[in-house]
Design an enzyme around this catalytic site. Structure first.
Site, mmCIF file in Angstrom:
data_model
loop_
_atom_site.group_PDB
_atom_site.id
_atom_site.type_symbol
_atom_site.label_atom_id
_atom_site.label_comp_id
_atom_site.label_asym_id
_atom_site.label_seq_id
_atom_site.Cartn_x
_atom_site.Cartn_y
_atom_site.Cartn_z
ATOM 1 C CE1 TYR A 58 2.075 4.449 -18.467
ATOM 2 C CE2 TYR A 58 0.876 6.424 -19.067
ATOM 3 C CZ TYR A 58 0.878 5.107 -18.658
ATOM 4 O OH TYR A 58 -0.301 4.457 -18.436
ATOM 5 C CG ASP A 203 6.645 -14.646 -1.542
ATOM 6 O OD1 ASP A 203 7.175 -13.657 -0.987
ATOM 7 O OD2 ASP A 203 5.442 -14.673 -1.868
ATOM 8 C CB THR A 229 6.153 -6.797 -0.328
ATOM 9 O OG1 THR A 229 6.381 -7.507 0.877
ATOM 10 C CG2 THR A 229 4.971 -7.391 -1.052
ATOM 11 C CE LYS A 232 3.838 -8.405 3.531
ATOM 12 N NZ LYS A 232 3.848 -8.445 2.067
HETATM 13 N N1 DSN Z 1 -1.241 -9.322 2.903
HETATM 14 C C1 DSN Z 1 0.111 -9.620 3.267
HETATM 15 C C2 DSN Z 1 0.222 -10.042 4.689
HETATM 16 O O1 DSN Z 1 -0.454 -9.445 5.498
HETATM 17 O O2 DSN Z 1 1.000 -10.923 5.009
HETATM 18 C C3 DSN Z 1 0.706 -10.589 2.370
HETATM 19 O O3 DSN Z 1 0.491 -10.160 1.069
#
Ligand code: DSN
Length: 412
Positions: A58, A203, A229, A232
């Site tokens: 934690y 974003d 994120t 990706k």
């Molecule tokens: N689910 C993602 C995508 O496939 O673009 C975005 O959060």
């Protein structure tokens, strides 16, 4: 024997079912070409962090200000992840704790708009994201959203963005999407945000790696806050991140913790540190240039066979195929592709008359196959398979072709 092997052996001895499923997933990824634009294959080094003992720790709070003892290692790891993120994107501040892109957006929107604040984002059906104010997302329930879309050419209509903003007077304007294949003019968005007194949130979940590799223009320093994120095009572990100016970093930090999350997932933070270290290497830019070249080649090859591409092409890693006018739906092609060994996803296209589980589109992306070493020659083979599947060829006739490509291009 590696740490990973030790873990897998411990699991097999204790719980053979789960060990089998992990092995099956490994086999599935090994023998499938991933063309899902939001997926990638991270390095073995990044994966190794995920099975470390950090899962037991934690670390609520931030480095040097934790609510638990024993955080000295966590502190060093998080400091390193933040420092590398700032260097990679040229940002003043980075929060590496968001568990996902959606929690990053929720935290940033709550910090900048507040409860019931007004937000403007691109609609999901035009290529935006659920967390940009879709009615089924908490961002569409906790805030007061209005949405903009794309024009008949499939491009963001900046006049429409301005009009919606003037009418809705948002606290936050969001630029970015999950099925938008074109460069985004962050300066134009910032101008509109200034005109209406809104914060600009960019974003960059999808193109983050391409922006880090300086293949696409960066919103850092233009937008007030940048969310993303890390798994990706950035090719890190599954998770999220927020970049901000020093001025609003404090607000963002308290909105992430204690605002919307408790303890950070420290093994993922460690994976982010490793991935950002990889992205700082010159080879990462080469990789991103290839991702972009492969996507452009894929789009051109599909177009030359008569398939329609939304917006007429791509600037990033995404190719959005519009299947209207053919005999097939997005769901049909997704199913056929899987039978041939390709993972793709059905996706709504602008003005799509079909429901989300059917759709009239196919979203393709090149990050994962480029990680496997694909260049133009391999992309042409894949494009020919997609064309055949859309035309109704039996997927079985492509299985061996796809398997040969998988075998010649192993996973990292
Ligand atoms: N689910 C993602 C995508 O496939 O673009 C975005 O959060």
């Amino acid at each position: 024997m590696t740490t990973q092997d030790l873990h897998v052996n411990a699991l097999r001895n204790q719980d053979a079912d789960v060990a089998d499923w992990l092995q099956r997933e490994d086999q599935r990824q090994t023998t499938t070409l991933t063309l899902i634009a939001s997926e990638n294959h991270c390095s073995a080094a990044v994966r190794e962090t995920g099975s470390s003992r950090l899962t037991d720790k934690y670390a609520e709070g931030y480095p040097s200000r934790r609510y638990y003892g024993g955080c000295e290692v966590a502190d060093e790891i998080e400091e390193l992840a933040r420092a590398r993120a700032k260097e990679l994107f040229g940002a003043e501040a980075a929060n590496v704790q968001p568990h996902s892109g959606t929690t990053a957006n929720l935290s940033a929107l709550m910090a900048l708009a507040g409860p019931q604040g007004r937000i403007v984002g691109m609609s999901l059906k035009d290529g935006g994201h659920l967390s940009h104010g879709h009615p089924k997302s908490h961002t569409g329930m906790l805030f007061d959203p209005a949405q903009y879309g794309v024009n008949d050419d499939g491009l963001i209509d900046m006049d429409h963005v301005r009009k919606i903003c003037k009418e809705h007077q948002p606290h936050v304007l969001i630029a970015g999407g999950s099925a938008y294949a074109r460069e985004i003019d962050y300066q134009a968005f910032a101008e509109i945000a200034r005109e209406v007194g809104a914060y600009l949130l960019a974003d960059i979940a999808h193109p983050a790696g391409m922006i880090a590799g300086k293949v696409l223009p960066s919103p850092v320093g233009v937008a007030d806050v940048v969310t993303m994120t890390t798994h990706k095009t950035l090719r890190g572990p599954r998770g999220g991140m927020i970049l901000a100016s020093a001025e609003i970093a404090k607000k963002i930090n308290s909105s992430v913790f204690p605002g919307s999350q408790g303890g950070p997932i420290m093994q993922q933070v460690a994976g982010k540190a490793v991935a950002f270290g990889e992205a700082l290497q010159p080879s990462f830019r080469e990789y991103q240039l290839q991702v972009q070249a492969n996507a452009a080649h894929l789009a051109a090859h599909l177009q030359s066979a008569g398939l329609k591409i939304v917006s007429g092409g791509t600037d990033n890693h995404i190719v959005l195929v519009d299947l209207q006018g053919t005999d097939v739906t997005g769901a049909d092609v997704e199913e056929r592709a899987l039978a041939a060994g390709l993972a793709v996803n059905k996706n709504a296209v602008p003005n799509d008359p079909r429901p989300p589980m059917v759709t009239s589109g196919l979203r393709l992306g090149t990050p994962a196959v480029t990680t496997r070493g694909f260049g133009k020659a391999e992309i042409e083979i894949v494009a020919d398979v997609v064309i055949g599947l859309v035309r109704g060829e039996d997927p079985a006739r492509y299985r061996a072709i796809v398997q040969d490509l998988c075998a010649a291009h192993p996973l990292p």
